[in-house]
Design a protein around this motif. Sequence first.
Motif, PDB file in Angstrom:
ATOM      1  N   VAL A  21      -3.195   2.433  -8.358  1.00 32.06           N
ATOM      2  CA  VAL A  21      -4.582   2.613  -7.918  1.00 32.06           C
ATOM      3  C   VAL A  21      -5.464   1.781  -8.859  1.00 32.06           C
ATOM      4  O   VAL A  21      -5.398   1.951 -10.079  1.00 32.06           O
ATOM      5  N   LEU A  22      -6.276   0.899  -8.277  1.00 30.53           N
ATOM      6  CA  LEU A  22      -7.098   0.014  -9.112  1.00 30.53           C
ATOM      7  C   LEU A  22      -8.583   0.328  -8.952  1.00 30.53           C
ATOM      8  O   LEU A  22      -9.061   0.581  -7.841  1.00 30.53           O
ATOM      9  N   SER A  23      -9.288   0.283 -10.080  1.00 30.00           N
ATOM     10  CA  SER A  23     -10.732   0.578 -10.004  1.00 30.00           C
ATOM     11  C   SER A  23     -11.550  -0.699  -9.825  1.00 30.00           C
ATOM     12  O   SER A  23     -12.695  -0.634  -9.375  1.00 30.00           O
ATOM     13  N   ALA A  24     -10.999  -1.851 -10.179  1.00 35.14           N
ATOM     14  CA  ALA A  24     -11.753  -3.105 -10.001  1.00 35.14           C
ATOM     15  C   ALA A  24     -10.819  -4.196  -9.470  1.00 35.14           C
ATOM     16  O   ALA A  24     -10.569  -5.198 -10.153  1.00 35.14           O
ATOM     17  N   GLU A  57      -7.984  -9.448  -2.614  1.00 36.32           N
ATOM     18  CA  GLU A  57      -6.634  -9.509  -1.997  1.00 36.32           C
ATOM     19  C   GLU A  57      -5.881  -8.169  -2.102  1.00 36.32           C
ATOM     20  O   GLU A  57      -4.869  -7.996  -1.458  1.00 36.32           O
ATOM     21  N   TRP A  58      -6.340  -7.298  -2.947  1.00 35.63           N
ATOM     22  CA  TRP A  58      -5.594  -6.045  -3.188  1.00 35.63           C
ATOM     23  C   TRP A  58      -5.588  -5.166  -1.936  1.00 35.63           C
ATOM     24  O   TRP A  58      -6.637  -4.798  -1.422  1.00 35.63           O
ATOM     25  N   SER A  59      -4.372  -4.824  -1.478  1.00 35.86           N
ATOM     26  CA  SER A  59      -4.308  -4.014  -0.264  1.00 35.86           C
ATOM     27  C   SER A  59      -3.919  -2.569  -0.580  1.00 35.86           C
ATOM     28  O   SER A  59      -3.822  -1.733   0.317  1.00 35.86           O
ATOM     29  N   GLY A  60      -3.681  -2.300  -1.867  1.00 41.80           N
ATOM     30  CA  GLY A  60      -3.277  -0.939  -2.260  1.00 41.80           C
ATOM     31  C   GLY A  60      -4.471  -0.010  -2.412  1.00 41.80           C
ATOM     32  O   GLY A  60      -5.591  -0.324  -1.995  1.00 41.80           O
ATOM     33  N   GLU A 109      -4.961  -5.660 -11.306  1.00 40.76           N
ATOM     34  CA  GLU A 109      -3.505  -5.851 -11.217  1.00 40.76           C
ATOM     35  C   GLU A 109      -2.932  -6.340 -12.548  1.00 40.76           C
ATOM     36  O   GLU A 109      -1.819  -5.985 -12.921  1.00 40.76           O
ATOM     37  N   ASP A 110      -3.704  -7.176 -13.258  1.00 38.97           N
ATOM     38  CA  ASP A 110      -3.223  -7.735 -14.525  1.00 38.97           C
ATOM     39  C   ASP A 110      -3.018  -6.669 -15.601  1.00 38.97           C
ATOM     40  O   ASP A 110      -2.365  -6.912 -16.614  1.00 38.97           O
ATOM     41  N   VAL A 143       3.310  -7.928 -22.865  1.00 39.02           N
ATOM     42  CA  VAL A 143       3.674  -7.207 -21.632  1.00 39.02           C
ATOM     43  C   VAL A 143       2.609  -7.452 -20.571  1.00 39.02           C
ATOM     44  O   VAL A 143       2.910  -7.735 -19.420  1.00 39.02           O
ATOM     45  N   THR A 144       1.340  -7.326 -20.964  1.00 39.69           N
ATOM     46  CA  THR A 144       0.225  -7.739 -20.103  1.00 39.69           C
ATOM     47  C   THR A 144      -0.686  -8.599 -20.985  1.00 39.69           C
ATOM     48  O   THR A 144      -0.363  -8.856 -22.146  1.00 39.69           O
ATOM     49  N   HIS A 145      -1.861  -8.970 -20.447  1.00 37.19           N
ATOM     50  CA  HIS A 145      -2.769  -9.825 -21.227  1.00 37.19           C
ATOM     51  C   HIS A 145      -3.231  -9.150 -22.517  1.00 37.19           C
ATOM     52  O   HIS A 145      -3.583  -9.816 -23.479  1.00 37.19           O
TER      53      HIS A 145
END
Length: 520
Positions: free
Chosen positions: A454-457, A461-464, A430-431, A285-287
Amino acid sequence: MLNVPSQSFPGPSSQQRVASGGRSKVPLKQGRSLMDWIRLTKSGKDLTGLKGRLIEVTEEELKKHNKKDDCWICIRGFVYNVSPYMEYHPGGEDELMRAAGSDGTDLFDQVHRWVNYESMLKECLVGRMAMKPALPKDYHEEKKVLNGMLPQSQVTDTLAKESPSSPSYDWFQTDSLVTIVIYTKQKDINLDSVIVDHRDDSFRAETVIKDYSYLVHVALSHEIQEDFSVLVVENVGKIEIVLKKKENTSWKRLGHPQENHNSIIPKKDTGLFYRKCQLVSKEDVTHDTKLFCLMLPPSTHLQVPVGQHVYLKLPITGTEIVKPYTPVSDSLFSEFKEPVLPNNIYIYFLIKIYPAGFFTPELDHLQIGDYVSVSNPEGNFIISQLQELEDLFLLAAGTGFTPMVKVLNYALTNIPSLRKVKLMFFNKTEDDIIWRSQLEKLAFKDKRFEVEFVLSAPTSEWSGKQGYISPALLSEFLKRSSDTSKVLICLCGPTPFTEQGMKMLHDLNFSKDEIHSFTA
Ligand SMILES: Cc1cc2nc3c(=O)[nH]c(=O)nc-3n(C[C@H](O)[C@H](O)[C@H](O)COP(=O)(O)OP(=O)(O)OC[C@H]3O[C@@H](n4cnc5c(N)ncnc54)[C@H](O)[C@@H]3O)c2cc1C
Ligand code: HEM
């Protein structure tokens, strides 16, 4: 902005959702992992100091063994010397010492009744308590033929005063069928409430009635076919289990009573019951996260209620290890598409594999067709919390997303009053986002649903949104559709996330009834 300090998120215990009461695992010394413990237990070393002898332990004797280097604990009538395990206990030495020299059953059950101590501590077994604690009613005297309802006097005396009005059962037959009818006398009974397992000649139907379990448990007098059907008449609380006879002969009796047959016991006092399920598929599903599909045996009826988890059990180098996981649907759209496979046979899990973890690498190494034991469901989420709901807010971090899947699906499909469902999903990059495209498609398809990542790292390019859970993020996100709207906020993630999130929600004046945190 009050961010969660980065050093504690993710913390050492980040894979583990917070335990009820807010305790968490402690860092263990080098060489004190679970694998090290299993190695020690297999080394042939005398871990009890009794050279393999088993003794009867009196209460006076037990009390004497109350120091770290000489610590005995009684669990369910069996006494273990836990001194060798002290440094290996993930909850820490002080926690283990709370039960030193005493009966630690209640304490153990409060924290982690699912931990398979019998297997992990088998080399530490000192013996049995001389004075056995009260056991469930012994049915040896009841060799009588079972033919229909037992008189009230034969219902176990574990029936507590505050237990639901006593259920009962009956059975009848045609040439080819045997129907067992369970009268729960409760209205809120559905197909999730009953778990049926038929193995060899043992037939076991556990009906969950509030915090209690009612068991019909017999060794059947005749053989039946593998498959059976379960029907529920919801408004009268009647459950019918229709068994197919192997031979069209008339049964004189249903069978012989087995342990706890026809008894109602607090759910917390019933042991976890497992059945072996086959791995059917495993998809990336993800890495690092995979979707596992397990198939229930045909002789089992089990539906995991929304918001509940199960325990998976695997033998790892000869010791049975148990970990909790929350079933999901096969996709976020499972309610909207034609079912490809028959319902209720498959259980899906989204599981993150920790390369340095103990259990998940073993799961990952399973081949299609291999078996994993799956327990009965547990958990304190009650579906009625969703009734008449207008605003549902879901706060998830990492694999804390898993309980949200069914809650989300259920709410969007079954709650007519629902105005909006908003998911705030915290990840590192994002991954790491599980089912991102499905979530975005769902938001596009169903205007009641919104998702915010919401991303911590993040990358540049991340605009969120960026960062960790914070009062600022929450107060902007948690907007009611109206001042009086009925709201529920569900929260699940690593220990610091859940603990800090709960505190922030209280500070934002949400009431206890408006918050649900998923815990073990
Ligand atoms: C109710 C509930 C439901 C859950 N549902 C899911 C689910 O649906 N999906 C899912 O993926 N997970 C879920 N989990 C988490 C799951 O139960 C396991 O904790 C997780 O899979 C890790 O197991 P493991 O044995 O592989 O890793 P562990 O051996 O526990 O290790 C995990 C990581 O932590 C490190 N570590 C372990 N112990 C320590 C320590 N003492 N100090 C420092 N670092 C340490 C390890 O090196 C490794 O990197 C749930 C947990 C609960 C309580
Ligand atoms: C009776 C007193 C005990 C107390 C108060 C206690 C307390 C705790 C606490 C607080 C934790 C960390 C929080 C959690 O993971 O839920 C924990 C974890 C754990 N304890 Fe205990 N414990 C006790 C006995 C035991 C015993 C006898 C065993 C024997 C095997 C055991 C095995 C474990 C394991 C395996 C974990 C890690 C669970 C996981 O994977 O998350 N504990 N304990």
